[in-house]
Enzyme design. Sequence first.
Site, mmCIF file in Angstrom:
data_model
loop_
_atom_site.group_PDB
_atom_site.id
_atom_site.type_symbol
_atom_site.label_atom_id
_atom_site.label_comp_id
_atom_site.label_asym_id
_atom_site.label_seq_id
_atom_site.Cartn_x
_atom_site.Cartn_y
_atom_site.Cartn_z
ATOM 1 N N LEU A 29 60.439 -16.094 -53.289
ATOM 2 C CA LEU A 29 60.162 -14.336 -53.190
ATOM 3 C C LEU A 29 59.885 -14.091 -51.984
ATOM 4 C CD1 LEU A 29 57.190 -15.501 -55.742
ATOM 5 C CD2 LEU A 29 59.293 -14.775 -56.145
ATOM 6 N N HIS A 30 60.308 -12.782 -52.029
ATOM 7 C CA HIS A 30 60.082 -11.779 -50.570
ATOM 8 C C HIS A 30 58.998 -10.799 -51.017
ATOM 9 C CE1 HIS A 30 62.520 -9.098 -52.896
ATOM 10 N NE2 HIS A 30 63.491 -10.102 -52.905
ATOM 11 N N HIS A 33 59.108 -8.872 -54.320
ATOM 12 C CA HIS A 33 58.453 -9.584 -55.398
ATOM 13 C C HIS A 33 56.828 -9.385 -55.436
ATOM 14 C CE1 HIS A 33 62.084 -11.927 -55.134
ATOM 15 N NE2 HIS A 33 62.254 -11.549 -56.462
ATOM 16 N N GLY A 151 61.586 -4.511 -60.519
ATOM 17 C CA GLY A 151 61.845 -3.717 -59.395
ATOM 18 C C GLY A 151 63.082 -2.848 -59.661
ATOM 19 N N ASP A 154 66.921 -3.582 -58.727
ATOM 20 C CA ASP A 154 67.809 -4.088 -59.708
ATOM 21 C C ASP A 154 67.804 -3.070 -60.928
ATOM 22 O OD1 ASP A 154 68.675 -6.752 -58.868
ATOM 23 O OD2 ASP A 154 66.643 -7.141 -59.392
ATOM 24 N N GLN A 157 69.277 -3.459 -64.380
ATOM 25 C CA GLN A 157 68.460 -4.453 -65.063
ATOM 26 C C GLN A 157 67.290 -3.818 -65.664
ATOM 27 O OE1 GLN A 157 67.606 -8.569 -63.972
ATOM 28 N NE2 GLN A 157 65.710 -7.691 -63.360
ATOM 29 N N SER A 190 66.581 -11.696 -52.127
ATOM 30 C CA SER A 190 66.697 -13.231 -52.205
ATOM 31 C C SER A 190 67.808 -13.687 -51.433
ATOM 32 C CB SER A 190 66.332 -14.028 -53.554
ATOM 33 O OG SER A 190 65.296 -13.781 -53.974
HETATM 34 O O1 PAF Z 1 65.562 -10.057 -61.620
HETATM 35 C C1 PAF Z 1 65.460 -11.202 -61.630
HETATM 36 O O2 PAF Z 1 64.948 -12.013 -60.741
HETATM 37 C C2 PAF Z 1 66.040 -11.853 -62.842
HETATM 38 O O3 PAF Z 1 66.947 -11.311 -63.412
HETATM 39 C C3 PAF Z 1 64.860 -11.925 -64.008
HETATM 40 C C4 PAF Z 1 64.389 -10.566 -64.706
HETATM 41 C C5 PAF Z 1 63.607 -12.633 -63.637
HETATM 42 C C6 PAF Z 1 65.437 -12.633 -65.235
HETATM 43 O O4 PAF Z 1 65.723 -13.898 -64.965
#
Ligand code: PAF
Length: 287
Positions: A29-30, A33, A151, A154, A157, A190
Amino acid sequence: MHVVHTLSDLQRALAGASLRAFVPTMGNLHQGHLDLMQTARNEVDARVGLGGKTVASIFVNRLQFGPHEDFDTYPRTLDQDCDALAAHGCDVVFAPSEKELYPEAQVFKVHPPAELADILEGAFRPGFFVGVSTVVHKLFNIVQPNLAVFGKKDYQQLMVIRRMVQQMALPIDILGAETRRAADGLALSSRNGYLSELERAEAVQLSMALKALAVAAREGCVSGRLDVPALEARAMDSLRLRGWQPDYLTLRLQHDLSPVCGPSTQPLVVLGAAKLGKTRLIDNLEV
Ligand code: PAF
Protein backbone atom coordinates in the site's frame (compact mmCIF):
# COMPACT_ATOMS: atom_id res chain seq x y z
CA MET A 1 -8.24 -3.42 14.09
CA HIS A 2 -8.83 -7.11 13.34
CA VAL A 3 -6.71 -8.95 10.78
CA VAL A 4 -8.52 -12.05 9.54
CA HIS A 5 -7.58 -14.65 6.96
CA THR A 6 -10.70 -16.80 6.60
CA LEU A 7 -14.25 -16.20 5.42
CA SER A 8 -15.70 -17.36 8.74
CA ASP A 9 -13.46 -15.05 10.81
CA LEU A 10 -14.42 -12.19 8.50
CA GLN A 11 -18.13 -12.83 9.07
CA ARG A 12 -17.53 -12.81 12.83
CA ALA A 13 -15.52 -9.56 12.65
CA LEU A 14 -18.27 -7.85 10.63
CA ALA A 15 -21.30 -9.22 12.49
CA GLY A 16 -23.69 -6.50 13.62
CA ALA A 17 -22.12 -3.69 11.54
CA SER A 18 -24.89 -1.35 10.42
CA LEU A 19 -22.83 -0.28 7.37
CA ARG A 20 -19.86 -1.88 5.64
CA ALA A 21 -17.44 0.21 3.59
CA PHE A 22 -14.95 -1.80 1.54
CA VAL A 23 -11.56 -1.05 -0.05
CA PRO A 24 -10.22 -3.94 -2.13
CA THR A 25 -6.43 -3.91 -2.62
CA MET A 26 -3.55 -6.14 -3.60
CA GLY A 27 -1.43 -4.76 -0.75
CA ASN A 28 1.98 -3.05 -1.01
CA LEU A 29 0.00 0.00 0.00
CA HIS A 30 0.95 3.61 -0.68
CA GLN A 31 -0.71 6.90 0.26
CA GLY A 32 -3.17 6.53 -2.65
CA HIS A 33 -4.61 3.36 -1.09
CA LEU A 34 -4.67 5.01 2.34
CA ASP A 35 -6.70 7.87 0.83
CA LEU A 36 -9.25 5.25 -0.29
CA MET A 37 -9.42 3.89 3.25
CA GLN A 38 -9.78 7.40 4.66
CA THR A 39 -12.65 8.03 2.21
CA ALA A 40 -14.31 4.80 3.38
CA ARG A 41 -13.85 5.83 7.05
CA ASN A 42 -15.28 9.32 6.44
CA GLU A 43 -18.30 7.85 4.63
CA VAL A 44 -19.02 5.44 7.48
CA ASP A 45 -18.65 8.17 10.10
CA ALA A 46 -20.87 10.56 8.12
CA ARG A 47 -23.57 7.96 7.36
CA VAL A 48 -23.86 5.92 10.58
CA GLY A 49 -21.08 6.82 13.02
CA LEU A 50 -19.98 4.12 15.46
CA GLY A 51 -22.18 1.28 14.18
CA GLY A 52 -20.41 0.99 10.81
CA LYS A 53 -17.21 -0.81 9.86
CA THR A 54 -14.50 -0.29 7.25
CA VAL A 55 -12.88 -3.32 5.62
CA ALA A 56 -9.81 -3.58 3.40
CA SER A 57 -8.91 -6.74 1.54
CA ILE A 58 -5.32 -7.60 0.70
CA PHE A 59 -5.08 -10.30 -1.95
CA VAL A 60 -2.72 -10.58 -4.91
CA ASN A 61 -5.14 -11.96 -7.46
CA ARG A 62 -3.46 -14.43 -9.80
CA LEU A 63 -6.46 -14.30 -12.18
CA GLN A 64 -5.70 -10.75 -13.32
CA PHE A 65 -2.01 -11.32 -14.13
CA GLY A 66 -0.84 -12.40 -17.59
CA PRO A 67 1.62 -15.30 -17.90
CA HIS A 68 4.62 -12.96 -18.29
CA GLU A 69 3.52 -10.38 -15.72
CA ASP A 70 4.78 -9.80 -12.19
CA PHE A 71 2.49 -12.07 -10.10
CA ASP A 72 5.41 -13.91 -8.46
CA THR A 73 7.47 -10.80 -7.73
CA TYR A 74 4.56 -8.51 -6.72
CA PRO A 75 5.63 -7.25 -3.25
CA ARG A 76 3.81 -8.88 -0.32
CA THR A 77 4.11 -6.49 2.65
CA LEU A 78 1.26 -7.54 4.96
CA ASP A 79 2.67 -6.31 8.29
CA GLN A 80 3.51 -2.82 6.99
CA ASP A 81 0.16 -2.65 5.16
CA CYS A 82 -1.74 -3.52 8.36
CA ASP A 83 0.12 -0.85 10.37
CA ALA A 84 -0.71 1.77 7.74
CA LEU A 85 -4.37 0.72 7.50
CA ALA A 86 -4.75 0.80 11.30
CA ALA A 87 -3.55 4.42 11.25
CA HIS A 88 -6.12 5.34 8.58
CA GLY A 89 -9.37 4.23 10.15
CA CYS A 90 -9.53 0.59 9.04
CA ASP A 91 -11.54 -1.74 11.30
CA VAL A 92 -10.96 -5.07 9.58
CA VAL A 93 -8.27 -6.37 7.20
CA PHE A 94 -9.26 -9.45 5.20
CA ALA A 95 -6.10 -11.13 3.89
CA PRO A 96 -7.08 -14.56 2.59
CA SER A 97 -4.68 -17.15 1.22
CA GLU A 98 -5.17 -18.33 -2.37
CA LYS A 99 -6.61 -21.60 -1.01
CA GLU A 100 -9.16 -19.66 1.03
CA LEU A 101 -10.39 -17.49 -1.84
CA TYR A 102 -9.93 -20.04 -4.62
CA PRO A 103 -10.27 -23.43 -2.86
CA GLU A 104 -10.74 -24.96 -6.31
CA ALA A 105 -9.96 -23.57 -9.77
CA GLN A 106 -12.21 -20.52 -10.36
CA VAL A 107 -14.01 -21.76 -13.49
CA PHE A 108 -17.03 -19.45 -13.16
CA LYS A 109 -15.85 -16.00 -14.18
CA VAL A 110 -17.31 -12.57 -14.79
CA HIS A 111 -16.82 -11.47 -18.41
CA PRO A 112 -17.29 -7.73 -18.81
CA PRO A 113 -18.40 -6.48 -22.24
CA ALA A 114 -15.68 -6.35 -24.90
CA GLU A 115 -16.42 -2.74 -25.86
CA LEU A 116 -15.42 -1.67 -22.34
CA ALA A 117 -12.95 -4.34 -21.26
CA ASP A 118 -11.08 -5.33 -24.43
CA ILE A 119 -9.95 -1.77 -25.21
CA LEU A 120 -7.04 0.22 -23.71
CA GLU A 121 -5.71 -1.85 -20.76
CA GLY A 122 -7.72 -4.87 -21.88
CA ALA A 123 -6.15 -4.76 -25.36
CA PHE A 124 -2.63 -4.87 -23.90
CA ARG A 125 -3.44 -7.17 -20.96
CA PRO A 126 -5.83 -9.79 -22.35
CA GLY A 127 -8.09 -11.25 -19.64
CA PHE A 128 -7.13 -8.55 -17.12
CA PHE A 129 -10.67 -7.28 -16.58
CA VAL A 130 -12.11 -10.81 -16.42
CA GLY A 131 -9.69 -11.43 -13.54
CA VAL A 132 -10.48 -8.13 -11.85
CA SER A 133 -14.27 -8.44 -12.27
CA THR A 134 -14.28 -12.03 -11.05
CA VAL A 135 -12.31 -11.35 -7.86
CA VAL A 136 -14.16 -8.11 -7.11
CA HIS A 137 -17.56 -9.80 -7.59
CA LYS A 138 -16.44 -12.64 -5.32
CA LEU A 139 -15.09 -10.24 -2.69
CA PHE A 140 -18.35 -8.25 -2.84
CA ASN A 141 -20.26 -11.49 -2.16
CA ILE A 142 -18.01 -12.30 0.78
CA VAL A 143 -17.79 -8.84 2.37
CA GLN A 144 -21.37 -7.76 1.51
CA PRO A 145 -20.43 -4.07 1.54
CA ASN A 146 -22.89 -1.18 1.29
CA LEU A 147 -20.23 0.91 -0.41
CA ALA A 148 -16.83 0.32 -1.98
CA VAL A 149 -14.06 2.77 -2.85
CA PHE A 150 -11.86 2.51 -5.96
CA GLY A 151 -9.17 4.90 -7.22
CA LYS A 152 -9.57 6.95 -10.38
CA LYS A 153 -5.92 6.10 -11.07
CA ASP A 154 -7.27 2.83 -12.51
CA TYR A 155 -9.93 4.70 -14.47
CA GLN A 156 -11.00 1.86 -16.75
CA GLN A 157 -11.17 -0.54 -13.79
CA LEU A 158 -13.49 1.88 -11.99
CA MET A 159 -15.73 2.04 -15.10
CA VAL A 160 -15.82 -1.77 -15.41
CA ILE A 161 -16.76 -2.17 -11.73
CA ARG A 162 -19.45 0.52 -11.99
CA ARG A 163 -20.98 -1.24 -15.02
CA MET A 164 -20.81 -4.64 -13.29
CA VAL A 165 -22.56 -3.32 -10.19
CA GLN A 166 -25.22 -1.63 -12.30
CA GLN A 167 -25.82 -4.60 -14.63
CA MET A 168 -25.85 -7.18 -11.83
CA ALA A 169 -28.03 -4.93 -9.63
CA LEU A 170 -25.58 -5.24 -6.74
CA PRO A 171 -26.74 -2.98 -3.87
CA ILE A 172 -23.36 -1.27 -3.48
CA ASP A 173 -22.45 2.41 -3.90
CA ILE A 174 -19.21 2.71 -5.85
CA LEU A 175 -17.14 5.77 -4.93
CA GLY A 176 -14.28 6.96 -7.14
CA ALA A 177 -11.39 8.64 -5.28
CA GLU A 178 -9.01 11.16 -6.84
CA THR A 179 -5.51 10.06 -7.83
CA ARG A 180 -2.80 10.83 -5.27
CA ARG A 181 0.35 12.27 -6.88
CA ALA A 182 3.95 12.77 -5.74
CA ALA A 183 5.21 16.36 -5.51
CA ASP A 184 6.45 16.25 -9.13
CA GLY A 185 3.07 14.99 -10.42
CA LEU A 186 3.78 11.26 -10.79
CA ALA A 187 0.67 9.24 -9.91
CA LEU A 188 1.37 6.99 -6.93
CA SER A 189 1.43 3.30 -7.86
CA SER A 190 2.74 0.13 -6.27
CA ARG A 191 4.77 -0.42 -9.44
CA ASN A 192 6.68 2.88 -9.01
CA GLY A 193 8.83 0.86 -6.62
CA TYR A 194 10.27 -1.01 -9.61
CA LEU A 195 11.79 2.21 -11.06
CA SER A 196 15.51 2.97 -10.80
CA GLU A 197 16.50 6.42 -9.50
CA LEU A 198 16.96 7.72 -13.05
CA GLU A 199 13.66 6.21 -14.20
CA ARG A 200 11.86 7.68 -11.19
CA ALA A 201 13.05 11.17 -12.22
CA GLU A 202 11.85 10.52 -15.79
CA ALA A 203 8.52 8.90 -14.84
CA VAL A 204 6.65 12.19 -14.41
CA GLN A 205 6.86 12.67 -18.19
CA LEU A 206 3.84 10.37 -18.65
CA SER A 207 1.57 12.72 -16.69
CA MET A 208 3.16 15.71 -18.47
CA ALA A 209 2.41 14.20 -21.90
CA LEU A 210 -1.17 13.53 -20.78
CA LYS A 211 -1.50 17.08 -19.48
CA ALA A 212 -0.29 18.47 -22.83
CA LEU A 213 -2.78 16.22 -24.63
CA ALA A 214 -5.59 17.36 -22.33
CA VAL A 215 -4.75 21.04 -22.87
CA ALA A 216 -4.63 20.60 -26.67
CA ALA A 217 -7.93 18.68 -26.59
CA ARG A 218 -9.63 21.40 -24.54
CA GLU A 219 -8.36 24.09 -26.93
CA GLY A 220 -9.51 22.04 -29.94
CA CYS A 221 -13.00 21.64 -28.47
CA VAL A 222 -13.24 25.40 -27.89
CA SER A 223 -11.87 26.40 -31.32
CA GLY A 224 -13.85 23.71 -33.17
CA ARG A 225 -10.69 22.28 -34.73
CA LEU A 226 -9.69 18.99 -33.10
CA ASP A 227 -7.51 16.49 -34.96
CA VAL A 228 -7.52 13.67 -32.38
CA PRO A 229 -5.24 11.18 -34.23
CA ALA A 230 -2.62 13.93 -34.75
CA LEU A 231 -2.71 14.97 -31.07
CA GLU A 232 -2.51 11.35 -29.89
CA ALA A 233 0.42 10.64 -32.26
CA ARG A 234 2.22 13.75 -31.01
CA ALA A 235 1.77 12.67 -27.39
CA MET A 236 3.05 9.14 -28.11
CA ASP A 237 6.04 10.53 -30.08
CA SER A 238 6.96 12.92 -27.27
CA LEU A 239 7.47 9.89 -24.99
CA ARG A 240 9.10 7.70 -27.66
CA LEU A 241 11.72 10.42 -28.22
CA ARG A 242 12.63 10.18 -24.53
CA GLY A 243 13.10 6.41 -24.73
CA TRP A 244 9.66 5.25 -23.55
CA GLN A 245 7.59 2.54 -25.23
CA PRO A 246 4.03 3.90 -25.15
CA ASP A 247 1.10 1.48 -25.55
CA TYR A 248 -1.48 4.25 -25.88
CA LEU A 249 -2.08 7.90 -25.08
CA THR A 250 -5.61 8.65 -26.07
CA LEU A 251 -8.58 10.99 -25.71
CA ARG A 252 -11.86 9.30 -24.78
CA LEU A 253 -15.41 10.07 -23.66
CA GLN A 254 -15.59 9.77 -19.89
CA HIS A 255 -18.87 7.90 -19.79
CA ASP A 256 -17.95 4.83 -21.88
CA LEU A 257 -14.29 5.39 -22.88
CA SER A 258 -15.23 5.35 -26.57
CA PRO A 259 -13.01 7.31 -29.00
CA VAL A 260 -13.57 11.02 -29.63
CA CYS A 261 -13.92 11.90 -33.33
CA GLY A 262 -13.97 15.69 -33.19
CA PRO A 263 -14.83 18.67 -30.99
CA SER A 264 -17.14 17.50 -28.20
CA THR A 265 -19.18 19.10 -25.43
CA GLN A 266 -19.23 15.86 -23.43
CA PRO A 267 -16.86 15.21 -20.48
CA LEU A 268 -13.58 13.79 -21.80
CA VAL A 269 -10.62 11.99 -20.29
CA VAL A 270 -7.09 11.34 -21.50
CA LEU A 271 -5.58 7.98 -20.62
CA GLY A 272 -2.09 6.63 -21.15
CA ALA A 273 0.04 3.55 -20.61
CA ALA A 274 3.72 3.34 -21.41
CA LYS A 275 6.76 1.29 -20.50
CA LEU A 276 9.82 2.95 -19.02
CA GLY A 277 12.57 0.35 -19.01
CA LYS A 278 10.86 -2.79 -17.70
CA THR A 279 8.15 -0.94 -15.76
CA ARG A 280 4.73 -0.30 -17.28
CA LEU A 281 3.00 2.81 -15.89
CA ILE A 282 -0.57 4.03 -16.41
CA ASP A 283 -2.17 7.38 -15.70
CA ASN A 284 -5.14 9.52 -16.74
CA LEU A 285 -6.57 13.03 -16.40
CA GLU A 286 -10.15 14.18 -16.71
CA VAL A 287 -10.22 16.96 -19.32
O1 PAF B 1 -6.80 -2.22 -8.13
C1 PAF B 1 -6.40 -3.27 -7.56
O2 PAF B 1 -5.55 -3.26 -6.68
C2 PAF B 1 -6.96 -4.62 -8.00
O3 PAF B 1 -7.22 -4.63 -9.37
C3 PAF B 1 -8.22 -5.04 -7.21
C4 PAF B 1 -9.37 -4.08 -7.44
C5 PAF B 1 -7.89 -5.09 -5.73
C6 PAF B 1 -8.68 -6.43 -7.64
O4 PAF B 1 -7.69 -7.39 -7.42
